[in-house]
Design an enzyme around this catalytic site. Sequence first.
Site, PDB file in Angstrom:
ATOM      1  N   CYS A  79       0.811  -1.207  -0.080  1.00 14.33           N
ATOM      2  CA  CYS A  79       0.034  -0.162  -0.017  1.00 14.33           C
ATOM      3  C   CYS A  79       0.874   1.478  -0.119  1.00 14.33           C
ATOM      4  CB  CYS A  79      -1.043  -0.047   1.043  1.00 14.33           C
ATOM      5  SG  CYS A  79      -2.476   1.069   1.004  1.00 14.33           S
ATOM      6  N   HIS A 167      -3.943  -5.404   0.673  1.00 14.66           N
ATOM      7  CA  HIS A 167      -3.475  -5.803   1.827  1.00 14.66           C
ATOM      8  C   HIS A 167      -3.616  -7.201   1.960  1.00 14.66           C
ATOM      9  CE1 HIS A 167      -2.963  -2.138   4.116  1.00 14.66           C
ATOM     10  NE2 HIS A 167      -3.659  -1.644   3.320  1.00 14.66           N
ATOM     11  N   GLU A 169      -2.380  -9.255   4.373  1.00 13.16           N
ATOM     12  CA  GLU A 169      -2.368  -9.794   5.633  1.00 13.16           C
ATOM     13  C   GLU A 169      -3.819  -9.829   6.340  1.00 13.16           C
ATOM     14  OE1 GLU A 169      -1.981  -5.285   6.044  1.00 13.16           O
ATOM     15  OE2 GLU A 169      -1.447  -6.637   4.447  1.00 13.16           O
TER      16      GLU A 169
END
Length: 509
Positions: A79, A167, A169
């Site tokens: 990001c 993202h 994660e």
Amino acid sequence: MQEKIIIVDFGSQFTQLIARRVRELNIYCEIYPYNNLPEVTPDVKGVIFSGSPYSVRQEDAPQIDLSKYHLKYPLLAVCYGAQYIAQHAGGAVQASSTREYGRANLNFVNQENKLFKGININSQVWMSHGDTITEVPEHFELIASTESVKVAAYHIKDSDTYAIQFHPEVTHSIDGKILLENFLVDICGCSQDWTSAAFVDTTIAELKQTLGDDKVVLALSGGVDSSVAAVLLHKAIGKNLHCIFVDNGLLRKNEYESVLEQYKDFGLNIKGVDAKDKFLGQLAGVEDPEQKRKIIGRVFIEVFDEESHQIQDVKWLAQGTIYPDIIESVSVKGPSATIKSHHNVGGLPDFMKLKVVEPLKTLFKDEVRRVGSTLGLESFILGRHPFPGPGLGIRIIGEVTPEKVAILQDADKIYIDNLKEAGLYDKVWQAGAIFLPVRSVGVMGDERTYENVIALRAVESLDGMTADWCHLPYPVLAKISNDIINKVKGINRVVYDISSKPPATIEWE
């Protein structure tokens, strides 16, 4: 030497989650603020740049010396990190016409690229950004796109530098684990050997080397962190570890006796100290929560120091500090604002003159539990809910008195026992009863009562950094309320707290 991944934190709310995902792959990692980066060492296998609440176009946006890591180690930029590298290489980053937040699907994937091996077109990803990379330099190759984000991922040719706009994660990125494993294993060459058993072996060896024949004193609380720290240290130095368990009068009902009893089988060198009267005497008349915390902390140090001095030649103080304690105390913009005094981080008074050893300071709470299981600790210890350092002193709103403590201990025991009987205790991160400074009118039999109110708190969480209130079944809540009101003299009303963290904290004070 333990290989590791460095995570550079630019202030993202997801930075800790990146670390957790890396460790779930049995790879050790450490988080460092962008403005306090470590010296590069040979054990570093790769680097991850986090996202950030900032825009790369802001004047005060986080800045680092890219040459420290870029092109020297495999690098995954997420990001903000992706935008930062693109901008500094001569690309263009512009504000999106609409903030891109939420689920998206990859409509282009270069599956020949190492990072996207095994990830198919239409794979769902999670976006959270206000800026978009609109142009990349010629030596950058596009490796993934979504319908609205052309540069969803890029690779710098002839390098191990990769960047993604989404993202991986978060669980909403369905193939995020595959992508991270591609980067960490295939690109960085991590061996995935960081397990709880490996941590135990390495830590015990390091403790033996560091402590030698020195004596160590540890404040045992009966909680998960201090228990695991105690057993680790005991395996390293045996009888040179001296554990002190202080009864501050603010423990759960019968906890002082039960904690001493449950440690008998571990062979630990433990001394119990009954200091109830001293703590409760110092708290008399005090209502301010921060003042109560400071008094409890000060008196604990006085008692602990007095007991420590009865052990000759103590050199070290052991603490059960864990990784979230460290992260919260060293944030991107310096130490976080003081929400409430922390009982593990902040240093010792000068007069104690002891060196500090923290064997768990690199672990998250769930990792501490896994290490404890590897060490053979019983599940009833490892599964215990977190309990605040100041104990019931901060679950009694307002002045703490022996009478209020006794009432709260009884109510709390009924609450916890009911959760266990209903099979809900292990599904809750933390539960506790709070004594409110409120009296309400009630009717018991034919008599009017004007008595105290108990609030019940139960939250779900991974590590206490954020938490949501638990949706306990109404019949269970009804039974808990009925039992407390009928069995605890002085209580005629029970309420349930449905606040999440943030904006509320888990404890009321």
